[in-house]
Design a protein around this motif. Structure first.
Motif, PDB file in Angstrom:
ATOM      1  N   ASP A 145       0.871  -1.172   0.000  1.00  0.00           N
ATOM      2  CA  ASP A 145       0.000   0.000   0.000  1.00  0.00           C
ATOM      3  C   ASP A 145       0.910   1.225   0.000  1.00  0.00           C
ATOM      4  O   ASP A 145       1.192   1.804   1.049  1.00  0.00           O
ATOM      5  CB  ASP A 145      -0.920  -0.026   1.230  1.00  0.00           C
ATOM      6  N   GLY A 146       1.427   1.580  -1.188  1.00  0.00           N
ATOM      7  CA  GLY A 146       2.435   2.628  -1.269  1.00  0.00           C
ATOM      8  C   GLY A 146       3.776   2.104  -0.782  1.00  0.00           C
ATOM      9  O   GLY A 146       4.007   0.897  -0.702  1.00  0.00           O
ATOM     10  N   GLY A 147       4.675   3.018  -0.429  1.00  0.00           N
ATOM     11  CA  GLY A 147       6.006   2.617  -0.006  1.00  0.00           C
ATOM     12  C   GLY A 147       6.153   2.450   1.485  1.00  0.00           C
ATOM     13  O   GLY A 147       7.223   2.059   1.962  1.00  0.00           O
ATOM     14  N   ARG A 148       5.080   2.708   2.262  1.00  0.00           N
ATOM     15  CA  ARG A 148       5.221   2.702   3.718  1.00  0.00           C
ATOM     16  C   ARG A 148       4.174   1.861   4.446  1.00  0.00           C
ATOM     17  O   ARG A 148       4.078   1.934   5.665  1.00  0.00           O
ATOM     18  CB  ARG A 148       5.170   4.145   4.248  1.00  0.00           C
ATOM     19  N   ALA A 149       3.379   1.082   3.715  1.00  0.00           N
ATOM     20  CA  ALA A 149       2.339   0.282   4.374  1.00  0.00           C
ATOM     21  C   ALA A 149       2.099  -0.995   3.585  1.00  0.00           C
ATOM     22  O   ALA A 149       2.443  -1.105   2.402  1.00  0.00           O
ATOM     23  CB  ALA A 149       1.042   1.082   4.515  1.00  0.00           C
ATOM     24  N   VAL A 150       1.499  -1.979   4.259  1.00  0.00           N
ATOM     25  CA  VAL A 150       1.159  -3.254   3.634  1.00  0.00           C
ATOM     26  C   VAL A 150      -0.148  -3.747   4.238  1.00  0.00           C
ATOM     27  O   VAL A 150      -0.424  -3.533   5.424  1.00  0.00           O
ATOM     28  CB  VAL A 150       2.289  -4.296   3.847  1.00  0.00           C
ATOM     29  N   THR A 151      -0.950  -4.392   3.421  1.00  0.00           N
ATOM     30  CA  THR A 151      -2.158  -5.060   3.899  1.00  0.00           C
ATOM     31  C   THR A 151      -1.935  -6.565   3.848  1.00  0.00           C
ATOM     32  O   THR A 151      -1.548  -7.099   2.808  1.00  0.00           O
ATOM     33  CB  THR A 151      -3.378  -4.672   3.055  1.00  0.00           C
ATOM     34  N   ASP A 172      10.202 -12.048  14.017  1.00  0.00           N
ATOM     35  CA  ASP A 172       9.962 -12.693  15.307  1.00  0.00           C
ATOM     36  C   ASP A 172       9.544 -11.714  16.403  1.00  0.00           C
ATOM     37  O   ASP A 172       9.611 -12.040  17.585  1.00  0.00           O
ATOM     38  CB  ASP A 172      11.196 -13.480  15.760  1.00  0.00           C
ATOM     39  N   THR A 173       9.107 -10.519  16.029  1.00  0.00           N
ATOM     40  CA  THR A 173       8.623  -9.526  16.987  1.00  0.00           C
ATOM     41  C   THR A 173       7.177  -9.190  16.664  1.00  0.00           C
ATOM     42  O   THR A 173       6.859  -8.862  15.516  1.00  0.00           O
ATOM     43  CB  THR A 173       9.465  -8.238  16.933  1.00  0.00           C
ATOM     44  N   ARG A 174       6.304  -9.283  17.650  1.00  0.00           N
ATOM     45  CA  ARG A 174       4.901  -8.969  17.404  1.00  0.00           C
ATOM     46  C   ARG A 174       4.739  -7.476  17.167  1.00  0.00           C
ATOM     47  O   ARG A 174       5.193  -6.652  17.963  1.00  0.00           O
ATOM     48  CB  ARG A 174       4.033  -9.409  18.581  1.00  0.00           C
ATOM     49  N   ILE A 175       4.082  -7.117  16.072  1.00  0.00           N
ATOM     50  CA  ILE A 175       3.915  -5.709  15.731  1.00  0.00           C
ATOM     51  C   ILE A 175       2.457  -5.296  15.621  1.00  0.00           C
ATOM     52  O   ILE A 175       2.166  -4.103  15.521  1.00  0.00           O
ATOM     53  CB  ILE A 175       4.628  -5.376  14.402  1.00  0.00           C
ATOM     54  N   HIS A 176       1.532  -6.250  15.643  1.00  0.00           N
ATOM     55  CA  HIS A 176       0.129  -5.886  15.469  1.00  0.00           C
ATOM     56  C   HIS A 176      -0.744  -7.032  15.973  1.00  0.00           C
ATOM     57  O   HIS A 176      -0.334  -8.199  15.935  1.00  0.00           O
ATOM     58  CB  HIS A 176      -0.156  -5.620  13.984  1.00  0.00           C
ATOM     59  N   THR A 177      -1.944  -6.715  16.434  1.00  0.00           N
ATOM     60  CA  THR A 177      -2.923  -7.713  16.871  1.00  0.00           C
ATOM     61  C   THR A 177      -4.300  -7.290  16.399  1.00  0.00           C
ATOM     62  O   THR A 177      -4.644  -6.109  16.469  1.00  0.00           O
ATOM     63  CB  THR A 177      -2.920  -7.858  18.405  1.00  0.00           C
ATOM     64  N   VAL A 178      -5.066  -8.266  15.889  1.00  0.00           N
ATOM     65  CA  VAL A 178      -6.448  -8.006  15.484  1.00  0.00           C
ATOM     66  C   VAL A 178      -7.342  -9.055  16.140  1.00  0.00           C
ATOM     67  O   VAL A 178      -6.872 -10.124  16.550  1.00  0.00           O
ATOM     68  CB  VAL A 178      -6.606  -8.047  13.949  1.00  0.00           C
ATOM     69  N   PRO A 179      -8.641  -8.785  16.249  1.00  0.00           N
ATOM     70  CA  PRO A 179      -9.548  -9.771  16.856  1.00  0.00           C
ATOM     71  C   PRO A 179      -9.597 -11.078  16.070  1.00  0.00           C
ATOM     72  O   PRO A 179      -9.286 -11.121  14.872  1.00  0.00           O
ATOM     73  CB  PRO A 179     -10.902  -9.052  16.821  1.00  0.00           C
ATOM     74  N   GLY A 180     -10.021 -12.138  16.731  1.00  0.00           N
ATOM     75  CA  GLY A 180     -10.087 -13.444  16.098  1.00  0.00           C
ATOM     76  C   GLY A 180     -11.128 -13.558  15.010  1.00  0.00           C
ATOM     77  O   GLY A 180     -11.120 -14.527  14.246  1.00  0.00           O
ATOM     78  N   THR A 181     -12.016 -12.589  14.920  1.00  0.00           N
ATOM     79  CA  THR A 181     -13.017 -12.583  13.853  1.00  0.00           C
ATOM     80  C   THR A 181     -12.512 -11.902  12.589  1.00  0.00           C
ATOM     81  O   THR A 181     -13.213 -11.856  11.576  1.00  0.00           O
ATOM     82  CB  THR A 181     -14.282 -11.847  14.332  1.00  0.00           C
ATOM     83  N   THR A 182     -11.288 -11.369  12.630  1.00  0.00           N
ATOM     84  CA  THR A 182     -10.713 -10.622  11.511  1.00  0.00           C
ATOM     85  C   THR A 182      -9.573 -11.418  10.899  1.00  0.00           C
ATOM     86  O   THR A 182      -8.759 -11.995  11.615  1.00  0.00           O
ATOM     87  CB  THR A 182     -10.186  -9.259  11.992  1.00  0.00           C
ATOM     88  N   THR A 183      -9.507 -11.450   9.578  1.00  0.00           N
ATOM     89  CA  THR A 183      -8.422 -12.170   8.896  1.00  0.00           C
ATOM     90  C   THR A 183      -7.649 -11.241   7.966  1.00  0.00           C
ATOM     91  O   THR A 183      -7.188 -11.639   6.898  1.00  0.00           O
ATOM     92  CB  THR A 183      -8.973 -13.362   8.103  1.00  0.00           C
ATOM     93  N   SER A 184      -7.490  -9.999   8.387  1.00  0.00           N
ATOM     94  CA  SER A 184      -6.660  -9.052   7.644  1.00  0.00           C
ATOM     95  C   SER A 184      -6.120  -8.012   8.614  1.00  0.00           C
ATOM     96  O   SER A 184      -6.673  -7.802   9.693  1.00  0.00           O
ATOM     97  CB  SER A 184      -7.449  -8.366   6.517  1.00  0.00           C
ATOM     98  N   ALA A 185      -5.030  -7.372   8.209  1.00  0.00           N
ATOM     99  CA  ALA A 185      -4.425  -6.330   9.041  1.00  0.00           C
ATOM    100  C   ALA A 185      -3.642  -5.393   8.139  1.00  0.00           C
ATOM    101  O   ALA A 185      -3.047  -5.824   7.140  1.00  0.00           O
ATOM    102  CB  ALA A 185      -3.507  -6.935  10.094  1.00  0.00           C
ATOM    103  N   ARG A 186      -3.651  -4.122   8.496  1.00  0.00           N
ATOM    104  CA  ARG A 186      -2.844  -3.130   7.769  1.00  0.00           C
ATOM    105  C   ARG A 186      -1.693  -2.703   8.677  1.00  0.00           C
ATOM    106  O   ARG A 186      -1.911  -2.289   9.810  1.00  0.00           O
ATOM    107  CB  ARG A 186      -3.677  -1.914   7.361  1.00  0.00           C
ATOM    108  N   VAL A 187      -0.472  -2.810   8.168  1.00  0.00           N
ATOM    109  CA  VAL A 187       0.723  -2.442   8.912  1.00  0.00           C
ATOM    110  C   VAL A 187       1.342  -1.237   8.222  1.00  0.00           C
ATOM    111  O   VAL A 187       1.642  -1.287   7.017  1.00  0.00           O
ATOM    112  CB  VAL A 187       1.727  -3.602   8.960  1.00  0.00           C
ATOM    113  N   ASP A 188       1.534  -0.149   8.964  1.00  0.00           N
ATOM    114  CA  ASP A 188       2.159   1.037   8.369  1.00  0.00           C
ATOM    115  C   ASP A 188       3.465   1.349   9.080  1.00  0.00           C
ATOM    116  O   ASP A 188       3.948   0.568   9.900  1.00  0.00           O
ATOM    117  CB  ASP A 188       1.201   2.230   8.398  1.00  0.00           C
ATOM    118  N   GLY A 189       4.067   2.485   8.745  1.00  0.00           N
ATOM    119  CA  GLY A 189       5.353   2.850   9.328  1.00  0.00           C
ATOM    120  C   GLY A 189       6.532   2.119   8.720  1.00  0.00           C
ATOM    121  O   GLY A 189       7.624   2.089   9.314  1.00  0.00           O
ATOM    122  N   LEU A 190       6.366   1.530   7.519  1.00  0.00           N
ATOM    123  CA  LEU A 190       7.462   0.822   6.872  1.00  0.00           C
ATOM    124  C   LEU A 190       8.368   1.804   6.127  1.00  0.00           C
ATOM    125  O   LEU A 190       8.002   2.957   5.899  1.00  0.00           O
ATOM    126  CB  LEU A 190       6.905  -0.218   5.898  1.00  0.00           C
TER     127      LEU A 190
END
Length: 322
Positions: A145-151, A172-190
């Motif tokens: 998602d651009g140069g600084r985020a990923v879905t 090997d470092t946890r960076i994000h958590t979503v509820p168990g009903t969700t199967t996607s996550a957006r990670v930014d700050g890359l």
């Protein structure tokens, strides 16, 4: 004959006095920092078990620098964290109870931001002892998602009770958590033009975690005008009988790549050198380890480029010593 001598002696004294006065008058006053940081935004709270809630937020800003964050539960301070930390687990909570959280930023002068928006998470009901972890999430995919985020998207895991959360890991470092009903996550700050690897674990109400999913690699788009990424690709790491084997595809640099640097847990370990022509296609290197079984390593590689400089790091891989 003495008058010019007297004038010549007085002139330097007058000049010295002028310089002394100028030095005193030029001292800059100390300006006290009274401006508070902005309130953290994007605060979320996710119950991970009957006694824990995972709280995340976006970075605040300050006219100088944010130095830390404080998390409050029901208005009571429960955690102080450094400015580099944007998430935390709040533990020891009552089961099946709604809990409210806010976050405040602080700076070096002790100025605290206004409280963030309040978020609420209800801890899960306490269940009978459960030692069975969920199954591994599958088909993890990474879309830039651009140069600084990923879905990230994946297929759901299964559990004998139910999956309550998915944890996203990077090196090997946890960076994000979503509820168990969700199967996607957006990670930014890359960072642009950088190779990343992500894995996902499923978690249940008893805090049992699944094995890591297969990794999803991603190289973010480079900034305009930046050179192409030169990281080794398709890195695979396995362990057997106190040995670790690394296999990878060297980067295409326009010339044979004869040197690679191996890093474990972010620290230089050794330089891999082919005395003659390097092998075509995939390369393999095996090295002994003396750490006890169960030790985890994060492995990265980078290649020496034709101009003698070192290229970009590969996406990391985690291996467990056997």
């Amino acid at each position: 004959m003495q008058r010019p001598l007297a004038r010549s002696l007085l002139a330097p004294l007058a000049l010295a006095g002028t310089l002394t006065l100028a030095g005193c008058s030029g001292a800059a006053p100390v300006v006290k920092d009274t401006r508070a940081p902005t309130a953290p935004a994007g605060v979320t709270a996710t119950a991970g078990s009957a006694s824990t809630v995972h709280v995340m937020w976006s970075a605040a800003t300050d006219d100088r620098a944010v130095t830390g964050y404080t998390v409050f539960s029901e208005g009571r301070r429960v955690k102080d964290l450094p400015a580099t930390t944007l998430m935390t687990d709040i533990v020891g909570l009552a089961p099946a109870t709604p809990h409210r959280f806010t976050v405040r930023a602080r700076d070096a002068a002790g100025n605290a931001s206004p409280p963030s928006a309040t978020v609420t998470a209800t801890t899960l009901r306490a269940a009978a002892e459960d030692r069975t972890p969920p199954t591994t999430p599958t088909t993890l995919r990474a879309t830039p998602d651009g140069g600084r985020a990923v879905t990230l998207r994946w297929s759901p895991a299964r559990d004998d009770t139910r999956v309550t959360a998915y944890d996203v890991y990077q090196a090997d470092t946890r960076i994000h958590t979503v509820p168990g009903t969700t199967t996607s996550a957006r990670v930014d700050g890359l960072r642009p033009g950088t190779a990343y690897a992500f894995t996902v674990r499923a978690r249940d109400a008893a805090e049992n975690s699944s094995p890591d999913s297969a990794p999803a690699d991603l190289t973010t788009a480079a900034s305009p005008g930046a050179p192409p990424n030169t990281a080794p690709t398709r890195l695979a790491v396995t362990s057997a009988r106190s040995e670790v084997t690394v296999t990878w595809t060297p980067p295409d640099t326009g010339a044979p790549v004869t040197h690679h640097e191996l890093h474990l847990d972010g620290r230089f370990t050794t330089t891999i050198i082919w005395g003659t022509a390097p092998p075509p296609g995939r390369a393999t290197y095996t090295f002994p380890v003396q750490d006890p079984p169960g030790t985890r390593y994060t492995v990265t590689l980078r290649a020496r480029l034709p101009d003698g400089t070192w290229g970009d790091f590969s996406a990391p891989r985690t291996v467990v010593v056997r």
